[in-house]
Design a protein around this motif. Sequence first.
Motif, PDB file in Angstrom:
ATOM      1  N   SER A 232      31.112  95.952  10.939  1.00 26.64           N
ATOM      2  CA  SER A 232      31.274  97.131  11.864  1.00 26.64           C
ATOM      3  C   SER A 232      32.830  97.333  11.914  1.00 26.64           C
ATOM      4  CB  SER A 232      30.736  96.831  13.371  1.00 26.64           C
ATOM      5  OG  SER A 232      31.421  95.999  14.096  1.00 26.64           O
ATOM      6  N   GLY A 233      33.366  98.503  12.465  1.00 24.54           N
ATOM      7  CA  GLY A 233      34.539  99.025  12.356  1.00 24.54           C
ATOM      8  C   GLY A 233      35.238  99.709  11.231  1.00 24.54           C
ATOM      9  N   ASP A 234      36.334 100.000  11.336  1.00 24.81           N
ATOM     10  CA  ASP A 234      36.921 100.875  10.190  1.00 24.81           C
ATOM     11  C   ASP A 234      36.783 100.624   8.868  1.00 24.81           C
ATOM     12  OD1 ASP A 234      37.751 102.608  12.708  1.00 24.81           O
ATOM     13  OD2 ASP A 234      39.744 101.847  12.514  1.00 24.81           O
ATOM     14  N   ASN A 235      36.837  99.402   8.630  1.00 19.14           N
ATOM     15  CA  ASN A 235      36.778  99.009   7.095  1.00 19.14           C
ATOM     16  C   ASN A 235      35.336  98.174   6.932  1.00 19.14           C
ATOM     17  OD1 ASN A 235      39.386  99.970   5.971  1.00 19.14           O
ATOM     18  ND2 ASN A 235      40.145  98.916   7.765  1.00 19.14           N
ATOM     19  N   SER A 236      34.406  98.545   7.433  1.00 15.23           N
ATOM     20  CA  SER A 236      33.164  97.565   7.499  1.00 15.23           C
ATOM     21  C   SER A 236      32.441  97.568   6.002  1.00 15.23           C
ATOM     22  CB  SER A 236      32.062  97.923   8.291  1.00 15.23           C
ATOM     23  OG  SER A 236      31.796  99.344   8.398  1.00 15.23           O
ATOM     24  N   ALA A 237      32.825  98.993   5.357  1.00 18.92           N
ATOM     25  CA  ALA A 237      32.137  98.807   3.977  1.00 18.92           C
ATOM     26  C   ALA A 237      32.425  97.768   2.942  1.00 18.92           C
ATOM     27  CB  ALA A 237      32.425 100.232   3.196  1.00 18.92           C
ATOM     28  N   LEU A 238      33.672  97.333   3.275  1.00 19.48           N
ATOM     29  CA  LEU A 238      34.053  96.234   2.366  1.00 19.48           C
ATOM     30  C   LEU A 238      33.139  95.027   2.805  1.00 19.48           C
ATOM     31  CD1 LEU A 238      37.824  96.941   2.304  1.00 19.48           C
ATOM     32  CD2 LEU A 238      36.346  97.163   0.320  1.00 19.48           C
ATOM     33  N   GLY A 239      33.054  94.663   4.012  1.00 18.60           N
ATOM     34  CA  GLY A 239      32.450  93.469   4.484  1.00 18.60           C
ATOM     35  C   GLY A 239      30.945  93.534   4.183  1.00 18.60           C
TER      36      GLY A 239
END
Length: 378
Positions: free
Chosen positions: A36-43
């Motif tokens: 979750s959060g702003d850069n969650s796509a990478l996770g």
Amino acid sequence: MAVGALALTACGGGKDDNSSGGGKPTFSIGFQGPLSGDNSALGINENNGLKLAVEEANKKGDLPFTLKVVDGDDQGLPDQAPAAAQKLIGDKSVVAVVGPAFSGPTKASGQLYAQAQLAAVSPSATNPGLTSLGFTSFLRGAPNDNEQGAGMAEYLSKKEKAKKVFVIDDKSEYGVGLAEVAVKSLKDAGITVVTDSVPAKTPDYTAAATKVVNAKPDALIYAGYYADLAPFAKKLADGGYKGIGISGDGSNDAKFVELAGNAANNWLLTCPCTDATANESTKAFTEAYTAKFNTPPGTYSAESYDIGNLVISEMKKLGKDVTRDKLLAALKGVNYKGLTKEFAFDDKGELKIKNVYLYKVTDGKIGYLGDVATLSNG
């Protein structure tokens, strides 16, 4: 002290702690990264790769145990990382972790994993200093930013013949480390370098973009993540910036293109990861991933899948006698050929292979160009 006690109580793990019934123990592989959060796509890219590996391994039916995935969402933030790590450490079924995904959270949680003798194998935490902090259970499954920063500099100096480069970091553990390497490598190549730091979540990137435009560099390196590069790229385009734009693996995601729109076009992106959709070795993986998640694999999806299978292969050798310490020892000495690369670690936990790859955004899509060294000298 409470944190240390929690970690140490979970050192054993293994068959005595878990049972799925029918005589088969249940073991879990943890995942730590931003879900979750702003850069969650990478996770999410990485988490999906691990989940596919575990699902396929269970379906084969030849394991002496059952596998699960346990998630530890750190939102990509250092202050959230200890809690995410403690969740995984406290779950006695977890015998290894894929992650943490980002460098800041790795620095914040690495010692907890070391105390618990719980292997943390990261597909993507690339700050060079992480393996010098005494994290005895940390293994890096990607070349570090000594390779990525140097690769950027090599490409700009040799291929693009740049004379002046502006380097901006986002003040994160990842961004600062990548920028430092890039600056040194650029200066070593005889290139004039201008630097600045613009913290992540800056409300308005107009001032930063104006600085870059006024400096008239041949190229700009942005060391940070896609959630901030996107609005920055828009302001650069609005300001009339005409030079080369290049960023690293933290920006190499389709979400950057989605958020930046036309301003993303012509940006170059590096990554110590290959494009799973463009390589024959990962064709079957890409088909399976797309079928399961209804989207093609993203940055580090295939690498996380590989690391998941690496862990599973060593667990299989241990049979039902899987414990955290035994699995950690096995992983440190592994020599595993995955779909994306060969995985073998030196005595510091660094991956021995050093390849870095280049991508370019064209017509709203990220396209794979190839190995940076080959492109630079071609």
